[in-house]
Write a protein that holds these residues in place. Structure first.
Motif, short mmCIF file in Angstrom:
data_model
loop_
_atom_site.label_atom_id
_atom_site.label_comp_id
_atom_site.label_asym_id
_atom_site.label_seq_id
_atom_site.Cartn_x
_atom_site.Cartn_y
_atom_site.Cartn_z
N LEU A 175 0.81 -1.17 0.01
CA LEU A 175 0.03 -0.03 -0.04
C LEU A 175 0.83 1.38 0.04
N LYS A 176 0.56 2.08 -1.01
CA LYS A 176 1.46 3.37 -1.24
C LYS A 176 0.22 4.63 -1.27
N LYS A 177 0.69 5.67 -0.71
CA LYS A 177 0.15 6.87 -1.12
C LYS A 177 0.89 8.22 -1.27
N SER A 178 0.82 8.65 -2.34
CA SER A 178 1.57 10.13 -2.47
C SER A 178 0.76 11.14 -2.71
N PHE A 179 0.93 12.43 -1.83
CA PHE A 179 0.15 13.61 -2.28
C PHE A 179 1.27 14.62 -3.04
N GLY A 180 0.89 14.64 -4.43
CA GLY A 180 1.82 15.28 -5.12
C GLY A 180 3.19 14.66 -5.20
N LYS A 181 4.28 15.24 -4.86
CA LYS A 181 5.54 14.35 -5.10
C LYS A 181 5.83 13.61 -3.56
N ALA A 222 -11.13 4.09 2.09
CA ALA A 222 -11.37 4.75 0.70
C ALA A 222 -11.82 6.07 0.97
N ARG A 223 -11.26 6.74 2.04
CA ARG A 223 -11.29 8.41 1.87
C ARG A 223 -10.18 8.83 0.75
N PHE A 224 -9.25 7.84 0.91
CA PHE A 224 -8.07 8.36 -0.11
C PHE A 224 -8.15 7.10 -1.11
N GLN A 225 -7.75 7.39 -2.43
CA GLN A 225 -7.48 6.19 -3.10
C GLN A 225 -5.97 5.73 -3.16
N PRO A 226 -5.37 4.84 -2.95
CA PRO A 226 -4.04 4.41 -2.90
C PRO A 226 -3.47 4.72 -4.15
N THR A 227 -2.13 5.02 -4.06
CA THR A 227 -1.26 5.33 -5.26
C THR A 227 -0.89 3.97 -6.03
N ASP A 271 -11.26 -8.03 -1.87
CA ASP A 271 -10.45 -6.45 -2.36
C ASP A 271 -11.34 -5.40 -2.35
N LEU A 272 -10.94 -4.27 -1.68
CA LEU A 272 -11.80 -3.20 -1.51
C LEU A 272 -11.46 -1.80 -2.32
N ILE A 273 -10.53 -2.04 -3.05
CA ILE A 273 -10.06 -1.01 -4.05
C ILE A 273 -11.09 -0.71 -4.92
N GLY A 274 -11.57 0.41 -4.88
CA GLY A 274 -12.66 1.05 -5.94
C GLY A 274 -13.90 1.03 -5.32
N LEU A 275 -13.94 0.59 -4.07
CA LEU A 275 -15.43 0.61 -3.61
C LEU A 275 -15.46 1.95 -2.63
N GLU A 276 -16.72 2.59 -2.53
CA GLU A 276 -16.86 3.93 -1.93
C GLU A 276 -16.91 3.56 -0.34
N PRO A 277 -16.76 4.60 0.40
CA PRO A 277 -16.77 4.37 1.83
C PRO A 277 -17.81 3.94 2.32
N PHE A 278 -19.08 4.26 1.85
CA PHE A 278 -20.38 3.57 2.52
C PHE A 278 -20.46 2.32 2.07
N GLN A 279 -19.83 1.76 1.01
CA GLN A 279 -20.04 0.40 0.49
C GLN A 279 -19.16 -0.49 1.40
N ILE A 280 -17.99 -0.15 1.95
CA ILE A 280 -17.01 -0.61 2.81
C ILE A 280 -17.63 -0.82 4.14
N ASN A 281 -18.23 0.32 4.68
CA ASN A 281 -18.96 0.27 5.91
C ASN A 281 -19.92 -0.72 5.61
N ARG A 282 -20.67 -0.87 4.88
CA ARG A 282 -21.87 -2.03 4.84
C ARG A 282 -21.47 -3.44 4.68
N LYS A 283 -20.06 -3.42 4.16
CA LYS A 283 -19.21 -4.70 4.19
C LYS A 283 -18.54 -5.17 5.93
N GLY A 284 -18.99 -4.27 6.83
CA GLY A 284 -18.58 -4.39 8.09
C GLY A 284 -17.31 -3.82 8.51
N LEU A 285 -16.80 -2.85 8.07
CA LEU A 285 -15.59 -2.16 8.43
C LEU A 285 -16.24 -0.63 8.77
#
Ligand SMILES: Nc1ncnc2c1ncn2[C@@H]1O[C@H](COP(=O)(O)OP(=O)(O)O)[C@@H](O)[C@H]1O
Ligand SMILES: [Mg+2]
Length: 253
Positions: A11-17, A53-58, A68-82
């Motif tokens: 898992l990685k996340k960049s903001f700009g550089k 999923a408030r942020f999309q990973p780089t 796999d949760l990537i691509g789901l919206e926050p509310f969808q993840i919430n309804r999956k039990g997180l």
């Protein structure tokens, strides 16, 4: 081995550089209590925002119970039990305590009950909200505007809101921030009680809380996990001592 509750890979996340999360691999087991510690600005809240999923990973993946949760919206993840709380207070101050919990329940259920008749649904929500209020010891405060509660009570309410939907993976971001010792003890006990049997992932700065509560600890420093293990393993890890824990433990005294 059973499927982890939560599994992060590369898992990685960049903001700009600026690369803020720099390749995180972590598996958290079902019913585990996992604390994430690390200095300010290490990326702990960012990591929470990636998982939910408030942020999309780089780059990289997040799996909940193997899915796999990537691509789901926050509310969808919430309804999956997180479900997660935020580092900043996140209640509706003018609504009553009861309405805050009821609203969280309603929101978490979404359209699942759209075929029920409205009377049943309403009764169901009321009973559900009352049960949560009991759990967080706020029954007697139920009709007060949430904004008039003490700070610790507001954090308890937030914990209630976080667990309202019945999620089995609960993420709390610094739930004891800004609290006195007695408030911290109170909230820690409450967290233990309401997350019994659930998976708990918690960012926490208070080392007393961390070592008392966590089955395992991960130490995040500059976007990397430098150590993961049982409290005594992490405490004795020279890398951790050097990068973080020595200073943090000293600050406690
Ligand atoms: N939305 C954002 N845009 C740009 N930089 C961000 C954003 N969110 C967080 N950061 C940066 O990421 C770093 C880590 O922040 P954060 O995850 O809040 O740390 P922590 O919770 O460990 O204190 C900080 O340098 C912060 O400024
Ligand atoms: Mg933070």
């Amino acid at each position: 081995m059973s499927t982890p509750a939560l599994e992060l890979s590369g898992l990685k996340k960049s903001f700009g550089k600026a690369e803020i999360i720099r390749g995180i691999d972590l598996s958290i087991g079902k019913s585990e209590r996992h604390a994430i510690i690390g200095p300010n600005g290490a990326g702990k809240s960012t990591l929470f925002n990636l998982i939910t999923a408030r942020f999309q990973p780089t780059a990289g993946t997040v799996k909940l119970h193997g899915e796999d949760l990537i691509g789901l919206e926050p509310f969808q993840i919430n309804r999956k039990g997180l479900s997660r709380s935020f580092q900043i207070t996140n209640i509706f101050p003018k609504m009553t305590v009861f309405e805050n919990v009821r609203c969280a329940l309603l929101w978490s259920q979404g359209y699942k009950y759209s075929f029920w008749n409205l009377v049943n649904r309403s009764r169901d929500l009321t009973e559900g909200a009352e049960a949560i209020l009991e759990q967080i010891n706020l029954t007697e405060r139920r009709n007060l505007p949430a904004g008039t509660l003490s700070y610790a009570e507001q954090r308890a309410l937030e914990i209630g809101i976080t667990i309202a939907g019945g999620a089995d993976v609960i993420m709390l971001d610094e739930p004891t921030a800004g609290m006195s010792h007695s408030e911290t003890d109170y909230i820690t006990d409450l967290i233990m009680k309401v997350t019994e049997g659930k998976t708990l992932i918690m960012v926490e700065h208070d080392m007393g809380v961390v070592f008392g509560l966590a089955d395992r600890i991960s130490v995040l420093v500059y976007g990397e996990i430098i150590a993961t293990g049982k409290p005594e393993e992490v405490r004795g890890d020279p890398k951790v001592q050097e990068a973080y824990l020595g200073a943090a433990l000293e600050a406690e005294h």
